[in-house]
Write a protein that holds these residues in place. Structure first.
Motif, PDB file in Angstrom:
ATOM      1  N   UNK A 112       0.832  -1.199   0.000  1.00 27.83           N
ATOM      2  CA  UNK A 112       0.000   0.000   0.000  1.00 27.83           C
ATOM      3  C   UNK A 112       0.871   1.255   0.000  1.00 27.83           C
ATOM      4  N   UNK A 113       1.905   1.276   0.845  1.00 33.27           N
ATOM      5  CA  UNK A 113       2.798   2.427   0.942  1.00 33.27           C
ATOM      6  C   UNK A 113       3.481   2.686  -0.401  1.00 33.27           C
ATOM      7  N   UNK A 114       3.942   1.618  -1.048  1.00 33.11           N
ATOM      8  CA  UNK A 114       4.636   1.775  -2.324  1.00 33.11           C
ATOM      9  C   UNK A 114       3.707   2.318  -3.406  1.00 33.11           C
ATOM     10  N   UNK A 115       2.485   1.818  -3.471  1.00 33.03           N
ATOM     11  CA  UNK A 115       1.533   2.309  -4.475  1.00 33.03           C
ATOM     12  C   UNK A 115       1.175   3.767  -4.172  1.00 33.03           C
ATOM     13  N   UNK A 116       1.022   4.087  -2.901  1.00 39.82           N
ATOM     14  CA  UNK A 116       0.723   5.472  -2.536  1.00 39.82           C
ATOM     15  C   UNK A 116       1.885   6.391  -2.911  1.00 39.82           C
ATOM     16  N   UNK A 117       3.109   5.921  -2.702  1.00 33.12           N
ATOM     17  CA  UNK A 117       4.287   6.709  -3.095  1.00 33.12           C
ATOM     18  C   UNK A 117       4.264   6.974  -4.601  1.00 33.12           C
ATOM     19  N   UNK A 118       3.934   5.957  -5.388  1.00 31.34           N
ATOM     20  CA  UNK A 118       3.832   6.142  -6.842  1.00 31.34           C
ATOM     21  C   UNK A 118       2.750   7.157  -7.195  1.00 31.34           C
ATOM     22  N   UNK A 119       1.591   7.030  -6.559  1.00 26.08           N
ATOM     23  CA  UNK A 119       0.491   7.959  -6.841  1.00 26.08           C
ATOM     24  C   UNK A 119       0.904   9.392  -6.548  1.00 26.08           C
ATOM     25  N   UNK A 120       1.586   9.594  -5.440  1.00 23.52           N
ATOM     26  CA  UNK A 120       2.027  10.950  -5.069  1.00 23.52           C
ATOM     27  C   UNK A 120       3.095  11.464  -6.025  1.00 23.52           C
ATOM     28  N   UNK A 121       4.054  10.597  -6.413  1.00 23.73           N
ATOM     29  CA  UNK A 121       5.070  10.997  -7.382  1.00 23.73           C
ATOM     30  C   UNK A 121       4.429  11.414  -8.702  1.00 23.73           C
ATOM     31  N   UNK A 122       3.311  10.767  -9.038  1.00 22.51           N
ATOM     32  CA  UNK A 122       2.602  11.069 -10.280  1.00 22.51           C
ATOM     33  C   UNK A 122       1.704  12.298 -10.148  1.00 22.51           C
ATOM     34  N   UNK A 123       1.613  12.857  -8.953  1.00 25.34           N
ATOM     35  CA  UNK A 123       0.801  14.050  -8.751  1.00 25.34           C
ATOM     36  C   UNK A 123      -0.630  13.772  -8.357  1.00 25.34           C
ATOM     37  N   UNK A 182      -8.489   7.386  -0.771  1.00 23.34           N
ATOM     38  CA  UNK A 182      -9.043   6.142  -0.255  1.00 23.34           C
ATOM     39  C   UNK A 182      -8.050   5.005  -0.456  1.00 23.34           C
ATOM     40  N   UNK A 183      -7.951   4.158   0.573  1.00 28.36           N
ATOM     41  CA  UNK A 183      -7.140   2.945   0.522  1.00 28.36           C
ATOM     42  C   UNK A 183      -8.090   1.813   0.867  1.00 28.36           C
ATOM     43  N   UNK A 184      -8.368   0.917  -0.078  1.00 30.29           N
ATOM     44  CA  UNK A 184      -9.407  -0.093   0.105  1.00 30.29           C
ATOM     45  C   UNK A 184      -8.895  -1.496  -0.161  1.00 30.29           C
ATOM     46  N   UNK A 185      -9.424  -2.445   0.609  1.00 30.48           N
ATOM     47  CA  UNK A 185      -9.062  -3.849   0.441  1.00 30.48           C
ATOM     48  C   UNK A 185     -10.222  -4.722   0.892  1.00 30.48           C
ATOM     49  N   UNK A 186     -10.181  -5.974   0.487  1.00 28.31           N
ATOM     50  CA  UNK A 186     -11.185  -6.911   0.983  1.00 28.31           C
ATOM     51  C   UNK A 186     -10.903  -7.225   2.440  1.00 28.31           C
ATOM     52  N   UNK A 187      -9.624  -7.493   2.763  1.00 26.44           N
ATOM     53  CA  UNK A 187      -9.265  -7.899   4.119  1.00 26.44           C
ATOM     54  C   UNK A 187      -8.126  -7.055   4.682  1.00 26.44           C
ATOM     55  N   UNK A 188      -8.138  -6.890   6.001  1.00 26.56           N
ATOM     56  CA  UNK A 188      -7.028  -6.312   6.745  1.00 26.56           C
ATOM     57  C   UNK A 188      -6.482  -7.430   7.629  1.00 26.56           C
ATOM     58  N   UNK A 189      -5.186  -7.683   7.505  1.00 27.82           N
ATOM     59  CA  UNK A 189      -4.568  -8.805   8.202  1.00 27.82           C
ATOM     60  C   UNK A 189      -3.764  -8.321   9.405  1.00 27.82           C
ATOM     61  N   UNK A 190      -3.917  -9.043  10.519  1.00 31.14           N
ATOM     62  CA  UNK A 190      -3.135  -8.722  11.716  1.00 31.14           C
ATOM     63  C   UNK A 190      -3.402  -7.313  12.203  1.00 31.14           C
ATOM     64  N   UNK A 191      -2.335  -6.586  12.497  1.00 36.37           N
ATOM     65  CA  UNK A 191      -2.448  -5.227  13.027  1.00 36.37           C
ATOM     66  C   UNK A 191      -3.070  -4.234  12.055  1.00 36.37           C
TER      67      UNK A 191
END
Length: 195
Positions: free
Chosen positions: A137-148, A153-162
């Motif tokens: 998620x962090x890496x994709x967000x970094x790409x999105x921000x680099x692209x302007x 929203x950050x969405x997923x079917x499941x959240x695992x562990x913490x």
């Protein structure tokens, strides 16, 4: 003997194989990419909860089916995939590095200039099948921000562990991590044990 975990999300039940992380811990292998029924139900539930967005962005490969169906339900004509390697057709790509629970070592993901233009100045929803450590998620967000882009929203079917404790992600169900008990059987870890 194979260890498994019975999961229910979006009214769908699945039996997941447990994959050892080390001698005492394991994670449940959730692979949604070919699960049409679950992808359709999850996308319907997420589409009802996602705020207004212009772009759906995912990383190759397990989030692709969900990103497709979510973008379709949101009335979009396309979605964007961050690639795991630079392809010959990609011009002037940008990259971000990622370490995730399901991959060995450091990997990189890329967007080319055509996709960068589609993200620039847009409200972005990042989509994945499972959010665990948050590294993908962090890496994709970094790409999105680099692209302007502006990640709204950050969405997923499941959240695992913490990850299930996070307030900045939208998810439909919790997936525990597992540890061996004194009998050698895997049992779900409590939230406190995940820390």
């Amino acid at each position: 003997m194979e260890h498994t975990y019975q999961m229910k999300v979006c009214g769908v039940e699945r039996e997941l194989s447990l994959v050892p992380i080390d001698e005492n811990k394991a994670f449940a292998s959730f692979v949604v990419i070919g699960d049409t029924e679950l992808v359709e139900r999850a996308a319907a539930e997420l589409a009802a909860q996602v705020p207004p967005v212009d772009v759906v962005l995912t990383a190759e490969a397990k989030g692709i089916a969900l990103a497709y169906e979510l973008s379709r339900r949101l009335g979009m004509k396309e979605f964007i995939v961050a690639r795991k390697s630079v392809k010959s057709y990609m011009k002037n790509p940008i990259s971000a590095s990622v370490h995730s629970i399901t991959t060995q070592g450091e990997q990189h993901i890329y967007l080319d200039e055509a996709d960068i233009r589609k993200v620039a100045g847009k409200r972005v929803c990042i989509v994945d099948d499972v959010i665990s450590t948050g590294e993908s998620l962090r890496a994709v967000e970094e790409l999105a921000k680099k692209a302007g882009g502006n990640v709204v929203c950050r969405a997923a079917i499941l959240a695992e562990g913490n990850a299930a404790k996070r307030k900045d992600i939208l998810f439909l169900g919790e997936l525990p991590l597992f540890e061996k008990n004194e009998n050698g059987e895997y049992v779900p870890m409590s939230a406190e044990e995940n820390e």
